[in-house]
Motif scaffolding. Sequence first.
Motif, short mmCIF file in Angstrom:
data_model
loop_
_atom_site.label_atom_id
_atom_site.label_comp_id
_atom_site.label_asym_id
_atom_site.label_seq_id
_atom_site.Cartn_x
_atom_site.Cartn_y
_atom_site.Cartn_z
N PHE A 68 0.83 -1.20 0.00
CA PHE A 68 0.00 0.00 0.00
C PHE A 68 0.87 1.26 0.00
O PHE A 68 0.46 2.29 -0.54
CB PHE A 68 -0.96 -0.01 1.18
N ASN A 69 2.07 1.19 0.58
CA ASN A 69 2.98 2.33 0.52
C ASN A 69 3.40 2.62 -0.92
O ASN A 69 3.61 3.76 -1.29
CB ASN A 69 4.22 2.08 1.38
N ILE A 70 3.54 1.56 -1.71
CA ILE A 70 3.91 1.75 -3.12
C ILE A 70 2.84 2.56 -3.84
O ILE A 70 3.14 3.47 -4.60
CB ILE A 70 4.14 0.39 -3.81
N PHE A 71 1.58 2.26 -3.56
CA PHE A 71 0.49 3.01 -4.19
C PHE A 71 0.48 4.46 -3.71
O PHE A 71 0.22 5.38 -4.48
CB PHE A 71 -0.86 2.36 -3.90
N ASP A 72 0.80 4.66 -2.42
CA ASP A 72 0.86 6.03 -1.89
C ASP A 72 1.96 6.84 -2.56
O ASP A 72 1.76 7.99 -2.95
CB ASP A 72 1.09 6.01 -0.38
N VAL A 73 3.13 6.23 -2.70
CA VAL A 73 4.27 6.92 -3.32
C VAL A 73 3.97 7.22 -4.79
O VAL A 73 4.16 8.34 -5.26
CB VAL A 73 5.56 6.09 -3.18
N ALA A 74 3.50 6.23 -5.53
CA ALA A 74 3.20 6.44 -6.95
C ALA A 74 2.08 7.46 -7.12
O ALA A 74 2.15 8.32 -8.00
CB ALA A 74 2.83 5.12 -7.61
N GLY A 75 1.07 7.38 -6.27
CA GLY A 75 -0.04 8.33 -6.36
C GLY A 75 0.39 9.75 -6.06
O GLY A 75 -0.02 10.70 -6.74
N GLY B 78 3.39 10.92 -6.46
CA GLY B 78 4.22 11.33 -7.59
C GLY B 78 3.37 11.76 -8.78
O GLY B 78 3.68 12.75 -9.44
N MET B 79 2.31 11.02 -9.03
CA MET B 79 1.41 11.39 -10.13
C MET B 79 0.74 12.73 -9.85
O MET B 79 0.59 13.57 -10.75
CB MET B 79 0.37 10.29 -10.35
N SER B 80 0.34 12.93 -8.62
CA SER B 80 -0.30 14.20 -8.24
C SER B 80 0.67 15.37 -8.40
O SER B 80 0.30 16.43 -8.91
CB SER B 80 -0.79 14.11 -6.79
N ALA B 81 1.91 15.18 -7.96
CA ALA B 81 2.91 16.24 -8.09
C ALA B 81 3.20 16.56 -9.55
O ALA B 81 3.30 17.73 -9.93
CB ALA B 81 4.20 15.82 -7.37
N GLN B 82 3.31 15.53 -10.38
CA GLN B 82 3.57 15.77 -11.80
C GLN B 82 2.38 16.41 -12.49
O GLN B 82 2.54 17.17 -13.45
CB GLN B 82 3.99 14.47 -12.50
N SER B 83 1.19 16.14 -12.00
CA SER B 83 0.00 16.79 -12.54
C SER B 83 0.04 18.30 -12.25
O SER B 83 -0.29 19.12 -13.12
CB SER B 83 -1.26 16.16 -11.92
N VAL B 84 0.48 18.67 -11.05
CA VAL B 84 0.64 20.09 -10.72
C VAL B 84 1.70 20.71 -11.61
O VAL B 84 1.53 21.83 -12.11
CB VAL B 84 1.00 20.25 -9.22
N ARG B 85 2.78 19.98 -11.83
CA ARG B 85 3.85 20.47 -12.71
C ARG B 85 3.34 20.69 -14.13
O ARG B 85 3.66 21.69 -14.77
CB ARG B 85 5.01 19.48 -12.69
N LEU B 86 2.54 19.75 -14.63
CA LEU B 86 1.97 19.90 -15.97
C LEU B 86 1.03 21.11 -16.03
O LEU B 86 1.02 21.85 -17.02
CB LEU B 86 1.22 18.63 -16.38
N SER C 76 5.47 14.74 -18.13
CA SER C 76 4.63 13.70 -18.72
C SER C 76 5.27 12.32 -18.57
O SER C 76 4.60 11.35 -18.22
CB SER C 76 4.39 14.02 -20.20
N GLN C 77 6.58 12.25 -18.81
CA GLN C 77 7.27 10.97 -18.67
C GLN C 77 7.32 10.52 -17.21
O GLN C 77 7.20 9.33 -16.91
CB GLN C 77 8.68 11.07 -19.26
N SER C 78 7.50 11.46 -16.29
CA SER C 78 7.50 11.12 -14.86
C SER C 78 6.13 10.63 -14.43
O SER C 78 6.02 9.68 -13.62
CB SER C 78 7.91 12.33 -14.02
N ASN D 173 5.30 6.83 -12.94
CA ASN D 173 4.57 6.58 -11.70
C ASN D 173 3.32 5.72 -11.96
O ASN D 173 2.99 4.85 -11.14
CB ASN D 173 4.18 7.90 -11.02
N ALA D 174 2.67 5.96 -13.07
CA ALA D 174 1.51 5.14 -13.42
C ALA D 174 1.92 3.69 -13.67
O ALA D 174 1.22 2.75 -13.27
CB ALA D 174 0.80 5.71 -14.65
N GLN D 175 3.08 3.49 -14.29
CA GLN D 175 3.58 2.13 -14.53
C GLN D 175 3.97 1.44 -13.23
O GLN D 175 3.76 0.24 -13.08
CB GLN D 175 4.76 2.16 -15.50
N VAL D 176 4.50 2.19 -12.28
CA VAL D 176 4.83 1.62 -10.97
C VAL D 176 3.55 1.15 -10.29
O VAL D 176 3.49 0.04 -9.73
CB VAL D 176 5.58 2.64 -10.08
#
Length: 137
Positions: free
Chosen positions: A4-11, A13-21, A112-114, A118-121
């Motif tokens: 479940f920590n893996i999902f938290d970390v990946a999620g 990361g996806m949220s942070a990259q969404s802000v960056r986009l 986008s690549q990041s 994270n989605a692949q993780v």
Amino acid sequence: MSLFNIFDVAGSGMSAQSVRLNTTASNLANADTVSSSQDQTYRARQPVFAAMLEQATDEQVGAQVQVAAIVESDAPLVRQYSPNHPLADTDGYIYKPNVNVVEEMANMMSASQSYQANAQVASAAKDLAKATLQLGK
């Protein structure tokens, strides 16, 4: 690290990259705006990320990404002499944002690549969890 920590970390990361986009899109959308004063001119914005470390009770450590702040660029604005422009100041100058379109495009590709990584993780962790559940059959 638990599954479940893996999902938290990946999620996170996806949220942070969404802000960056989103900030990159905002910078690109305002790259060609013009203003009559330096105070009203759009300035390029960049998110600042920070790692949040969490110490779990069973000696497992998890890390998540958070957006600590969104800061404006210190780069100088573009001052252009254009006395016939309707927004020109009393000296005939207009001001353009300090957005570098090439840097922003590179930022967008990197974010986008990041996000994809994270989605692949998250997807790989889901597949591992499914495979683990299949072991009991």
